[in-house]
Scaffold this active site. Structure first.
Site, PDB file in Angstrom:
ATOM      1  N   ASP A 204      56.358  51.329   1.772  1.00 45.02           N
ATOM      2  CA  ASP A 204      55.829  52.403   2.608  1.00 45.02           C
ATOM      3  C   ASP A 204      54.943  53.295   1.734  1.00 45.02           C
ATOM      4  O   ASP A 204      55.269  54.432   1.439  1.00 45.02           O
ATOM      5  CB  ASP A 204      57.018  53.176   3.208  1.00 45.02           C
ATOM      6  CG  ASP A 204      56.563  54.287   4.131  1.00 45.02           C
ATOM      7  OD1 ASP A 204      55.374  54.297   4.527  1.00 45.02           O
ATOM      8  OD2 ASP A 204      57.401  55.161   4.438  1.00 45.02           O
TER       9      ASP A 204
ATOM     10  N   GLU B 274      48.996  49.212   6.465  1.00 43.36           N
ATOM     11  CA  GLU B 274      47.905  49.743   7.283  1.00 43.36           C
ATOM     12  C   GLU B 274      48.311  49.710   8.760  1.00 43.36           C
ATOM     13  O   GLU B 274      49.344  49.127   9.137  1.00 43.36           O
ATOM     14  CB  GLU B 274      46.613  48.940   7.066  1.00 43.36           C
ATOM     15  CG  GLU B 274      45.404  49.611   7.705  1.00 43.36           C
ATOM     16  CD  GLU B 274      44.046  49.227   7.116  1.00 43.36           C
ATOM     17  OE1 GLU B 274      43.994  48.490   6.113  1.00 43.36           O
ATOM     18  OE2 GLU B 274      43.035  49.692   7.679  1.00 43.36           O
TER      19      GLU B 274
HETATM   20  O1  9MR Z   1      44.019  42.063   9.664  1.00 43.55           O
HETATM   21  C1  9MR Z   1      43.147  41.545   8.674  1.00 43.55           C
HETATM   22  C2  9MR Z   1      43.881  40.495   7.868  1.00 43.55           C
HETATM   23  O2  9MR Z   1      44.257  39.425   8.682  1.00 43.55           O
HETATM   24  C3  9MR Z   1      43.000  40.027   6.729  1.00 43.55           C
HETATM   25  O3  9MR Z   1      43.739  39.159   5.895  1.00 43.55           O
HETATM   26  C4  9MR Z   1      42.488  41.224   5.929  1.00 43.55           C
HETATM   27  C5  9MR Z   1      41.545  40.830   4.801  1.00 43.55           C
HETATM   28  O4  9MR Z   1      40.374  40.303   5.287  1.00 43.55           O
HETATM   29  O5  9MR Z   1      41.804  42.124   6.783  1.00 43.55           O
HETATM   30  C6  9MR Z   1      42.622  42.654   7.795  1.00 43.55           C
HETATM   31  O6  9MR Z   1      41.865  43.483   8.589  1.00 43.55           O
HETATM   32  C7  9MR Z   1      41.443  44.709   8.047  1.00 43.55           C
HETATM   33  C8  9MR Z   1      39.934  44.759   8.224  1.00 43.55           C
HETATM   34  O7  9MR Z   1      39.343  43.818   7.376  1.00 43.55           O
HETATM   35  C9  9MR Z   1      39.346  46.130   8.031  1.00 43.55           C
HETATM   36  N1  9MR Z   1      40.044  47.126   8.785  1.00 43.55           N
HETATM   37  C10 9MR Z   1      41.471  47.154   8.494  1.00 43.55           C
HETATM   38  C11 9MR Z   1      42.095  45.838   8.848  1.00 43.55           C
HETATM   39  C12 9MR Z   1      43.608  45.865   8.721  1.00 43.55           C
HETATM   40  O8  9MR Z   1      44.066  45.836   7.422  1.00 43.55           O
END
Ligand code: 9MR
Ligand code: ZN
Length: 544
Positions: A517, A526
């Site tokens: 956390d 996130e």
């Molecule tokens: O949810 C996304 C995850 O599946 C990917 O592995 C990661 C890396 O590319 O990105 C996550 O999405 C993020 C996005 O790229 C930018 N905004 C925040 C998203 C959540 O972490």
């Protein structure tokens, strides 16, 4: 003396930490529905357990735990306490003699109403282009108007020119707006409306009226579709920008303080296909409330769908100067979903043929594990659940069978997992979202072949997110036991309120025991619309 006191303080702090970490009786800390299963997990050797009415202090139920079951990924022996037979509404806790007690929880018909309301309001609080205000636990959460300059067209061949791209939701802990991630999110949320409209519509979300005449739930979705309608290229070709963001991520600032230039980016075929699917759905679900708007959505869907049919090659998104979210993905699943929704909305035979060919090329598969990068389930579900005539009988049969066997596999996995997690031993960035999303696999299967195990397994996913997990913590800010306090969320980090913005599910661990956390840990903690939409779907299944 001084040493002794500090030793005692240290000892006290240590035992407090040990106690809070041990949390001996793990369960859904919000509570349970009267007629559905109620199970607590206890990773300590135990025999008897009791359920105590929290108000009267009286024992209302007792039983014997079962187990243990050893599970390697958490390295624990876990016992279970089943008190499903207790159905009387009230406030309770579980007591395990010699071990300890659970947090207080409720049994009630509307036990998930507040959680749903708060989790749905989280979308409103994510709105870009307008000031928002919400209160929770005595705290006030607010932003001012933001990103009113969205966006610039430099990357789509119009250097220096600006066009309206305001509105929509911020994607996540960052303030970007991404078409592909909007796809899986809106897709799930329109399905939630389709599957649980009556229940969702009963809730008073207390949101501002931004689409008079629309049900409140749909007003929130319309906020996103209004923005999406601005994402196709202005040349009328139907190509859709992959995202609208800065070139890099900002620091932890409030959205209204984020004044770097934001750009419409190059199009991608996945974004374009997701746009088609979303607009075809929007046309269906908005039609009863605003036929002209629905037509606008449908026209936009047709323009982009025709473009896709004429341009079958995969157009990847290339980041170039951009370091914001990539959301790069193959497009066959997105095109399949687009075809399915176009057919469902219009009955067009070209779309039907397009879908059936693509479904065959994908072996009619239903995925256990899916997210923004793999939306074929949404297309398969649209087709399988459609009442339209004209389906190929064997295609329909195979897809329906696969939906059922996929749900059976999830039932088996949740049954095996000591904390009832239908994704069992798989962990990765955003896996809590997938756990929530799997409730759709189960709910759809239940429509095709009703089976109470499907619903009970969907509920296990909800239990898991709300505390029946290794940590005995809720993964949703502001709700349930020891919720996340430090999500990777720019508003939560930048405002003056200690508690984070409420109602948001965090991504989760990359192994069964490594979730932290910690704000810096974007890959564990996130918040994001695609996980949130799945979470709203999961809760909606258990509303009164
Ligand atoms: O949810 C996304 C995850 O599946 C990917 O592995 C990661 C890396 O590319 O990105 C996550 O999405 C993020 C996005 O790229 C930018 N905004 C925040 C998203 C959540 O972490
Ligand atoms: Zn904004």
């Amino acid at each position: 003396m001084k040493n002794k006191i500090s030793f005692l303080i240290a000892l006290l702090m240590f035992s407090f930490a040990a106690f809070t970490q041990t949390n001996p009786v793990h369960l859904n800390s919000i509570g349970f529905l009267p007629g559905l299963p109620k199970v607590a997990s206890i990773p300590h050797e135990c025999g008897e357990f009791k359920v105590i009415n929290a108000e009267s202090g009286k024992e209302v139920f007792s039983g014997k735990t079962t187990g243990p079951v050893y599970q390697k990924d958490v390295d624990q022996n876990v016992w279970s306490a089943d008190f499903s037979k207790l159905k009387k509404p009230g406030k309770y806790y579980v007591e395990v003699p010699g071990i300890g007690r659970s947090t207080e929880f409720e049994i009630a018909k509307d036990v998930y109403e507040f959680a749903t309301k708060t989790s749905m309001r989280a979308f409103y609080l994510w709105r870009c282009g307008m000031a928002v205000h919400g209160e929770h636990d005595g705290n006030v959460y607010e932003t001012e108007d933001c990103h009113l300059n969205d966006g610039y067209e430099d990357y789509i061949g119009n250097s220096g020119s600006q066009r309206d791209g305001t509105g929509g939701w911020h994607d996540a802990g960052d303030h970007g707006k991404y078409t592909v991630n909007a796809g899986v999110t809106l897709g799930l949320m329109f399905y939630a409306w389709n599957h649980f409209q009556k229940q969702l519509d009963k809730i008073d979300y207390e949101l501002p009226e931004t689409a008079p005449g629309f049900p409140e739930y749909l007003q929130e979705l319309k906020w996103e579709t209004d923005w999406l309608l601005k994402m196709p290229y202005p040349d009328g070709s139907g190509r859709v920008s992959h995202k609208l963001t800065r070139t890099n991520f900002s620091g932890f600032i409030m959205p209204q303080d984020d004044d770097a230039k934001r750009y419409f980016t190059e199009w991608s075929s996945a974004a374009t296909a997701d746009f088609v699917a979303m607009m075809a759905m929007a046309a269906r679900y908005f039609k009863p409330y605003d036929a002209a708007y629905a037509q606008k959505c449908l026209d936009a869907a047709w323009t982009s769908y025709s473009f896709l049919l004429e341009n079958p090659e995969h157009k990847r998104f290339v980041q170039g100067d951009f370091k914001t979210g990539g959301y790069q993905t193959r497009d066959d699943d997105d095109r399949l979903w687009a075809a399915a929704e176009m057919w469902e909305t219009t009955g067009d035979p070209v779309a039907l043929e397009d879908f059936e060919k693509r479904a065959a090329a994908m072996n009619f598969e239903i995925d256990e594990n899916w997210d923004w990068s793999d939306v074929s389930n949404l297309g398969m579900y649209a087709y399988a659940l459609s009442n339209r005539k004209g389906k190929k009988a064997d295609t329909e049969k195979t897809i329906r069978q696969n939906i059922v066997s996929n749900a059976d596999a999830l039932v088996a996995k949740a049954e095996e997992d000591v904390y009832g997690r239908p994704l069992a031993g798989r962990y990765y960035w955003g896996c809590n979202g997938t756990v929530a999303r799997q409730t759709m696999n189960l709910q759809v299967a239940n429509k095709i072949q009703p089976n109470k195990e499907y619903i009970e397994t969907a509920l296990k996913a909800v239990d898991h997110i709300l505390g029946n997990n290794y940590y005995n913590r809720s993964y949703v800010t502001g709700l349930g036991i020891q919720p996340p306090m430090n999500p990777h969320d720019r508003r939560s980090g930048a405002d003056n309120v200690v508690a984070p913005w409420p109602g948001y599910i965090v991504g989760g661990g990359h192994s069964a025991t490594d979730w932290v956390d910690v704000e810096e840990s974007y890959s564990h903690n996130e918040v994001a619309i695609n996980w949130q939409g799945a979470w709203v779907y999961a809760l909606a299944g258990f509303l009164k």
